[in-house]
Each structure stands twice: as structure tokens, then as C-alpha cells.
Design a protein around this motif. Structure first.
Motif, mmCIF file in Angstrom:
data_model
loop_
_atom_site.group_PDB
_atom_site.id
_atom_site.type_symbol
_atom_site.label_atom_id
_atom_site.label_comp_id
_atom_site.label_asym_id
_atom_site.label_seq_id
_atom_site.Cartn_x
_atom_site.Cartn_y
_atom_site.Cartn_z
ATOM 1 N N PHE A 57 48.039 -20.399 -25.531
ATOM 2 C CA PHE A 57 49.368 -20.209 -26.119
ATOM 3 C C PHE A 57 49.619 -18.750 -26.473
ATOM 4 O O PHE A 57 50.672 -18.199 -26.179
ATOM 5 N N VAL A 58 48.630 -18.122 -27.051
ATOM 6 C CA VAL A 58 48.846 -16.734 -27.483
ATOM 7 C C VAL A 58 48.560 -15.699 -26.391
ATOM 8 O O VAL A 58 48.952 -14.552 -26.510
ATOM 9 N N SER A 59 47.872 -16.124 -25.327
ATOM 10 C CA SER A 59 47.462 -15.105 -24.347
ATOM 11 C C SER A 59 48.163 -15.215 -22.997
ATOM 12 O O SER A 59 48.166 -14.256 -22.227
ATOM 13 N N VAL A 60 48.786 -16.352 -22.716
ATOM 14 C CA VAL A 60 49.390 -16.523 -21.388
ATOM 15 C C VAL A 60 50.548 -15.547 -21.106
ATOM 16 O O VAL A 60 50.762 -15.168 -19.951
ATOM 17 N N PRO A 61 51.279 -15.072 -22.133
ATOM 18 C CA PRO A 61 52.337 -14.095 -21.819
ATOM 19 C C PRO A 61 51.804 -12.847 -21.109
ATOM 20 O O PRO A 61 52.474 -12.279 -20.258
ATOM 21 N N TYR A 62 50.571 -12.445 -21.448
ATOM 22 C CA TYR A 62 50.005 -11.243 -20.818
ATOM 23 C C TYR A 62 49.830 -11.453 -19.316
ATOM 24 O O TYR A 62 50.080 -10.569 -18.508
ATOM 25 N N LEU A 63 49.400 -12.636 -18.940
ATOM 26 C CA LEU A 63 49.212 -12.934 -17.520
ATOM 27 C C LEU A 63 50.567 -13.013 -16.816
ATOM 28 O O LEU A 63 50.762 -12.410 -15.758
ATOM 29 N N ILE A 64 51.497 -13.749 -17.421
ATOM 30 C CA ILE A 64 52.804 -13.925 -16.767
ATOM 31 C C ILE A 64 53.477 -12.569 -16.561
ATOM 32 O O ILE A 64 53.962 -12.265 -15.468
ATOM 33 N N ASN A 65 53.467 -11.743 -17.591
ATOM 34 C CA ASN A 65 54.148 -10.452 -17.477
ATOM 35 C C ASN A 65 53.485 -9.539 -16.451
ATOM 36 O O ASN A 65 54.158 -8.889 -15.660
ATOM 37 N N ALA A 66 52.152 -9.500 -16.468
ATOM 38 C CA ALA A 66 51.457 -8.634 -15.502
ATOM 39 C C ALA A 66 51.685 -9.132 -14.076
ATOM 40 O O ALA A 66 51.948 -8.344 -13.160
ATOM 41 N N ALA A 67 51.598 -10.445 -13.891
ATOM 42 C CA ALA A 67 51.783 -10.990 -12.541
ATOM 43 C C ALA A 67 53.220 -10.791 -12.069
ATOM 44 O O ALA A 67 53.460 -10.444 -10.914
ATOM 45 N N ARG A 68 54.162 -10.950 -12.989
ATOM 46 C CA ARG A 68 55.569 -10.748 -12.612
ATOM 47 C C ARG A 68 55.797 -9.294 -12.171
ATOM 48 O O ARG A 68 56.446 -9.042 -11.163
ATOM 49 N N ASP A 69 55.241 -8.345 -12.923
ATOM 50 C CA ASP A 69 55.371 -6.941 -12.524
ATOM 51 C C ASP A 69 54.735 -6.714 -11.152
ATOM 52 O O ASP A 69 55.252 -5.961 -10.333
ATOM 53 N N GLY A 70 53.604 -7.346 -10.940
ATOM 54 C CA GLY A 70 52.909 -7.212 -9.656
ATOM 55 C C GLY A 70 53.751 -7.756 -8.512
ATOM 56 O O GLY A 70 53.923 -7.100 -7.485
ATOM 57 N N PHE A 71 54.317 -8.939 -8.690
ATOM 58 C CA PHE A 71 55.148 -9.529 -7.632
ATOM 59 C C PHE A 71 56.411 -8.702 -7.416
ATOM 60 O O PHE A 71 56.862 -8.532 -6.293
ATOM 61 N N SER A 72 56.977 -8.178 -8.515
ATOM 62 C CA SER A 72 58.201 -7.379 -8.378
ATOM 63 C C SER A 72 57.937 -6.129 -7.552
ATOM 64 O O SER A 72 58.828 -5.631 -6.876
ATOM 65 N N ALA A 73 56.703 -5.619 -7.648
ATOM 66 C CA ALA A 73 56.383 -4.385 -6.924
ATOM 67 C C ALA A 73 56.133 -4.634 -5.433
ATOM 68 O O ALA A 73 56.053 -3.693 -4.652
ATOM 69 N N VAL A 74 56.016 -5.892 -5.030
ATOM 70 C CA VAL A 74 55.842 -6.181 -3.601
ATOM 71 C C VAL A 74 57.220 -6.115 -2.945
ATOM 72 O O VAL A 74 58.123 -6.838 -3.360
ATOM 73 N N PRO A 75 57.419 -5.215 -1.974
ATOM 74 C CA PRO A 75 58.746 -5.101 -1.375
ATOM 75 C C PRO A 75 59.208 -6.439 -0.779
ATOM 76 O O PRO A 75 58.470 -7.052 -0.004
ATOM 77 N N GLU A 76 60.405 -6.844 -1.155
ATOM 78 C CA GLU A 76 60.937 -8.121 -0.682
ATOM 79 C C GLU A 76 61.062 -8.119 0.841
ATOM 80 O O GLU A 76 60.987 -9.157 1.488
ATOM 81 N N ARG A 77 61.250 -6.913 1.371
ATOM 82 C CA ARG A 77 61.384 -6.721 2.806
ATOM 83 C C ARG A 77 60.181 -7.290 3.566
ATOM 84 O O ARG A 77 60.317 -7.855 4.639
ATOM 85 N N LEU A 78 58.987 -7.140 2.978
ATOM 86 C CA LEU A 78 57.786 -7.652 3.643
ATOM 87 C C LEU A 78 57.838 -9.170 3.718
ATOM 88 O O LEU A 78 57.446 -9.769 4.708
ATOM 89 N N GLU A 79 58.349 -9.779 2.656
ATOM 90 C CA GLU A 79 58.451 -11.239 2.653
ATOM 91 C C GLU A 79 59.509 -11.695 3.644
ATOM 92 O O GLU A 79 59.335 -12.698 4.335
#
Lengths: 345, 262
Positions: B144-166
Motif C-alpha cells: 500500500f505504501v510502496s506501490v506508487p513508487y513502482l507505478i510512477n517509475a514504470a509510467r515514466d519509463g513507458f512514456s519515454a518509449v517513443p510511441e512511433r516504435l509501437e
């Protein structure tokens, strides 16, 4: 054959309006337009990556407008290539084959063949990050060809290549087309279009404004925009007031040759056909006007002199003539052009 | 040396000095604690069964809590990175909520959700699981207290993947699932891994929420608190020191793994 009818799409900053054209099987179609005209968007619509608001796309008679991207059989090579950075060149080319669940041997043989055709066999094990732009483009092209697409879409494929690589890629694309590949290629460069296309579709402000062979478009530009594209500098709106007289841009009366009176709205003449002289000529040239040199633009083998004579008229003269005449901006000069050089369109 | 570079170096020195003060502020208490330990105290505590068991429990529960919650958190992060929808800001706010609320309050909220007389508690009870006083409850409190760190880091990581590649992958015939597993996930992996490390590290150091749901079995942060209350600073300090060493070891190891992926 790919047939596009009335494709429209609205975006916040631009729109495509009722775009229609066809690409026959084996035809090389170039969509020509300035950057930001929506050309790339059009390709993404054809590939199925973006949904159109209106209009249909037919491939060999069947409506693919709402088909899934994966089932359209239309391959798109992106302007920035979109080569997968975490996969080797080999894996990049094999990617579409794996999507089709091809066997390992089949994958290997297709990858080797395409790499050979694209002259990248020596790069197969390399990481894309170590490749040049031209090499990445070949990888992207080979990868898309591995799909064996019915239509190949190319987004500005030559724009970011340097001159020597550009020429090589141009001949590679021509060869690909000669082997039967239908290609739709978008660009902002008329000469690139003229060098490759069977047919040019000119898009301006989201609409198709002219379609024709490069020769038709070059010899008969319908608008100033197209004229500028083809390198024609002197293009004006024209009103014929008598059989031999027309008014250009409502300002300059010129003598025109006795072509049939008809529905003409524009006139143009080539800058190469304009004569410059320091004094008024006693000659057969019907149109002579005195003006001031407003700009001198040196080219590789010639000099373009722009003269403000009621209208801005451009003349292209040889470097020798330019040097002999000692032309300077602000100097008075006479421009002349024969009535027969004016084309009414 | 020109005037501008002199000014710049003065500025730089000031920055280094101010930054150094903050670094010292972090290092000093931890270093102080290491120094004030006696060797015999540390040796005694490190062979204490309760301490060893609690460290094992803390690491194991935090690990499983990270892995299990990652199964849902990573797809959520991907969804948030790739979709715009009404209320996205609200969803992002909800994800960050556990970071800003007091963890004891989070524990109370969770207890109200999983205790024996709630729907969730009864459903779990029906399969023989009782969250209260159970490692499963600890895992929930940690997540409960730690999952935001994973979600936010993973979201930043996915956002940095150019959509063009997908888009290119879709055009090359890949299904959306294949695009996710072969393009988005491998390219965002470094960010996801550092998110996992953060979640794991944050989870194992959690105290407030855990103590309310499960005082027993005792995770190390609770054990340190109990020893401090029962026996005083001299007893609690060696346990704290050992636990910090363990945390640091994991942290350094996983950091090294994630930077190798570069």
C-alpha cells in the motif's frame, strides 16, 4: 490497386479534406506538399494507425477502411525509421515474420535475401545504435518489405539523407518499384517527386489541388503554390482583357500571344526566358518594363535577379552576363520577355 | 581566468557547500550510529535468532509483495502512459495518495478493509487466510505504501518509449500484446527495475502501516521499535545498524543490476 475516396480527418491545428486518389498496381505515386500539410497523417490513416473521420480505402476492390492495422497488408516506413533500438538488425528484419509465425528457416532465408537486396548483409548482427541514418533506413525498408506488403508507404524517405546516399536510395526505390512494388511516397521536394513518380498528387492546406504526371504538373501548374514547387518564379493571377492583352495581378498589363480565348485565371513565364538590359531595347520583345533590382541570388551555375517592376519579376542569367553587366541591388534595369513565353493556365 | 568564470566558480563553490551540508545531514546520523556500536554488541545481535528471523521475514515479504503487486502495477503504468482520458489527473492523484498520508493512518484504513469482520476479511477467512497478524497482511501494508513508487517509475519509463516504435510494430503485424512484451516492456525495463527496487526498499523499511495490521510476526522495523521500548537505545542500535547494512547491500546490488541494463 489502392483507391482512396474522400478521406477527411480533423485535428486541432490542421485537417485533411476529402482526399481522393488511386495508386494502380505497380505504380509509384508521390504525394507532394509542404511540411505540416498532413502528408504523414495521411499515411498513418492508410496504414490504419489513425482512424479517419470520413472516407474509404479500397485495396484491390475490398474495403479496408475499418480493417485492423495488422490485417491491411500495407507497410509503412516512418520518416525517422523507427528501427527497434534493442534488437539487432537481423531481429528487426525478422520482426514481422515472427508476427506471422514463420518457421526459423523461412525467417532466416527471407532476412538474408532482403538484407542482400538492401545491401546490409554485413550489418545483420549490428545494433541499430551503431548505424548511420542511411543504413537505418535500409533496415527499416527491409523490415517492412519482409511483410510483403501490397502497398509500400514511405514518409519522406530521402529528406534526411546526404546527397550521395540519397542518390543511391533513389535508385534503390526505383528498382523496387520496377520489380512490381506499388509505392506511395510523401515528400515536400518537387524534384524528388519528378525523379521517381509515375503520378504526383499535390496536397495544399489539406486538399488535393492537382494530380498528374510530373510532366503535366511541371508544364501546367494549376496554382501559384504548385508553380513555386516546380521552381517557376513568375506566376501571377491573370485577366485577359483583349485577345492580346492580359493584366497580371491586377497591376501589370502585358502582351500575350494569341492563344485561344478561354477560362484562364493564371499566367506564368520562366525566369530563364526573362531578358535584362541596362537600356530599353529596340527589339521584337513585346513586354519591356523598367524596374529596380531588389535582390540578387547566386545559384551554382547562374544568378537569379529579382526586379521590382510594378510586380516582382525574376530573371535567371548566366554568371558571365551577371559579371559583365555589373548588376547591383537598387540599380535601375529593364526587364523584357516575349509574348510567346507567357503561358496562360 | 576571466571574470565570468571566476563568478561561476564562486557560484559553484557555494552550491557545493550548500549541497554538502544536506549530504552530511543524511550521512552523519547513520555514520554516528555505526561508530557508537560496540563490536561485541553487533556480534551478539547478528547471531540472535529473533533478529535473523525478522530480517528474513522482512526481505521475503517485501519481495513477494513487490512481485505480486507488480503484476497489476506495470500494466496500470503502461495504460496511464499511453492513454489520455477524463479523470486521468484524479487517477494519478489517487496513486500518489499513499505517499502523502501518514502511514499509521494508512494502516488504520487498511485494517478497516481487511480485518476479520469486513467483506474482504471474511472472504479471505473462508479460504483459511487471516490478514491480521499474518505475513499476507504485512505484504498488503507494505504494498500500500510502496506501490506508487513502482507505478510512477514504470509510467515514466513507458512514456519515454517513443510511441512511433509501437506504431511501427503494429504496422509490422504485431498484436498489441506482442507490442507490449517485445517493444514497450524491454525498452522501459530499466525504469521498471528501478521502480521495483524502490518499491522493495520502501516496503521493507515500512513501519507505521505494518505495526497496525500485524505486530506479529515481527518485521525488523517493528522489532527495532520493540527493543527500543523494552530495552533502550543500546539494544535497539545494533539491530538498526545490521538492518541498515542489509538494506544498503540490497540497494547497492539492485542499483548495480539496473545500471548494467543501461
Amino acid at each position: 490497386m489502392l483507391r482512396i475516396t474522400n478521406i477527411s480527418k480533423k485535428f486541432s491545428d490542421f485537417a485533411l479534406n476529402e482526399i481522393s486518389f488511386t495508386a494502380e498496381k505497380g505504380e509509384y505515386v508521390v504525394v507532394l506538399g509542404t511540411s505540416g500539410a498532413g502528408k504523414s497523417m495521411l499515411l498513418e490513416i492508410l496504414a490504419g494507425l489513425v482512424k479517419q473521420d470520413k472516407g474509404e480505402i479500397f485495396l484491390d476492390g475490398s474495403d479496408i477502411s475499418h480493417k485492423k492495422i495488422q490485417e491491411r497488408n500495407i507497410g509503412l516506413v516512418f520518416q525517422d525509421y523507427a528501427v527497434f533500438p534493442h534488437m539487432s538488425v537481423r531481429k528487426n528484419i525478422a520482426f514481422p515474420l515472427k508476427s506471422k509465425n514463420a518457421g526459423r528457416e523461412e525467417i532466416n532465408s527471407i532476412v538474408e535475401r532482403l538484407a542482400g537486396e538492401m545491401k546490409i548483409s554485413h550489418l545483420l548482427e549490428r545494433n541499430p545504435e551503431t548505424l548511420s541514418g542511411g543504413e537505418c533506413q535500409r533496415v527499416a525498408l527491409a523490415r517492412t518489405l519482409a511483410l510483403d506488403p501490397a502497398v509500400l508507404l514511405l514518409d519522406e524517405p530521402l529528406s534526411s539523407l546526404d546527397a550521395s546516399v540519397r542518390f543511391e536510395m533513389q535508385s534503390m526505390l526505383r528498382k523496387l518499384n520496377q520489380n512490381g512494388q506499388t509505392i506511395i511516397h510523401v515528400t515536400h521536394d518537387f524534384f524528388e517527386a519528378a525523379a521517381l513518380a509515375h503520378k504526383i498528387v499535390v496536397i495544399h492546406e489539406g486538399q488535393v489541388i492537382q494530380t498528374g504526371t510530373p510532366k503535366e504538373i511541371f508544364n501546367n501548374p494549376k496554382t501559384k503554390f504548385i508553380a513555386n514547387f516546380t521552381g517557376i518564379r513568375n506566376f501571377f493571377s491573370a485577366k485577359r482583357i483583349s485577345e492580346n492583352i492580359a493584366i497580371l495581378d491586377d497591376k501589370l498589363k502585358v502582351v500575350v500571344a494569341g492563344e485561344k480565348v478561354g477560362q484562364y485565371t493564371n499566367a506564368y513565364f520562366r525566369a530563364e526566358d526573362v531578358v535584362l538590359s541596362k537600356n530599353k531595347l529596340e527589339s521584337s520583345i513585346a513586354n519591356e518594363f523598367e524596374g529596380t533590382i531588389s535582390e540578387i541570388v547566386p545559384n551554382v551555375n547562374s544568378v537569379e535577379v529579382i526586379v521590382d517592376a510594378v510586380l516582382k519579376i525574376s530573371a535567371i542569367i548566366s554568371i558571365q552576363s551577371y559579371e559583365k553587366m555589373e548588376l547591383k541591388t537598387g540599380a535601375k534595369i529593364w526587364v523584357g520577355f516575349k509574348a510567346s513565353t507567357i503561358k496562360m493556365v | 581566468m576571466t571574470d565570468t568564470s571566476l563568478k561561476y566558480s564562486l557560484f559553484k563553490l557555494t552550491m557545493i557547500f550548500l549541497g554538502g551540508l544536506v549530504l552530511l545531514f543524511i550521512i552523519a546520523p547513520i555514520a554516528g550510529m555505526f561508530i557508537s556500536n560496540s563490536g561485541s554488541g553487533l556480534a551478539e545481535v547478528s547471531s540472535n535468532k529473533d533478529v535473523i528471523n525478522s530480517i528474513k521475514l522482512t526481505l521475503t515479504v517485501s519481495f513477494f509483495s513487490t512481485v505480486i503487486f507488480a503484476i497489476g502495477a506495470i500494466p496500470l503504468a503502461y495504460f496511464l502512459a499511453r492513454n489520455n482520458f477524463w479523470g486521468k489527473q484524479i487517477v494519478s492523484g489517487i496513486i500518489d495518495l499513499p505517499v502523502v498520508i501518514p502511514h499509521s493512518a494508512a494502516g488504520i484504513a487498511l485494517l478497516g478493509f481487511v480485518s476479520r469482520d469486513t467483506f474482504v476479511g471474511k472472504a479471505a477467512g473462508a479460504v483459511g487466510l487471516d490478514f491480521v497478524g499474518h505475513p499476507a497482511g504485512i505484504a498488503i501494508a507494505m504494498a500500500f505504501v510502496s506501490v506508487p513508487y513502482l507505478i510512477n517509475a514504470a509510467r515514466d519509463g513507458f512514456s519515454a518509449v517513443p510511441e512511433r516504435l509501437e506504431k511501427a510494430a503494429l504496422n509490422l503485424g504485431a498484436s498489441p500484446a506482442r507490442v507490449f512484451f517485445t517493444i514497450a516492456l524491454p525498452l522501459a525495463w530499466r525504469s521498471i527495475l528501478s521502480g521495483l527496487i524502490l518499491m522493495f526498499a520502501r516496503g521493507m523499511s515500512e513501519f507505521g502501516a505494518v505495526i497496525i495490521i500485524a505486530y506479529h510476526p515481527m518485521i525488523t522495523p517493528v522489532l527495532i521499535y520493540e527493543w527500543f521500548g523494552a530495552f533502550g537505545l543500546d539494544y535497539a542500535r545494533p539491530v538498526a545498524t545490521i538492518f541498515i547494512v542489509v538494506c544498503l547491500a540490497f540497494f547497492v546490488l539492485l542499483r548495480a543490476v539496473s545500471s548494467k541494463k543501461k
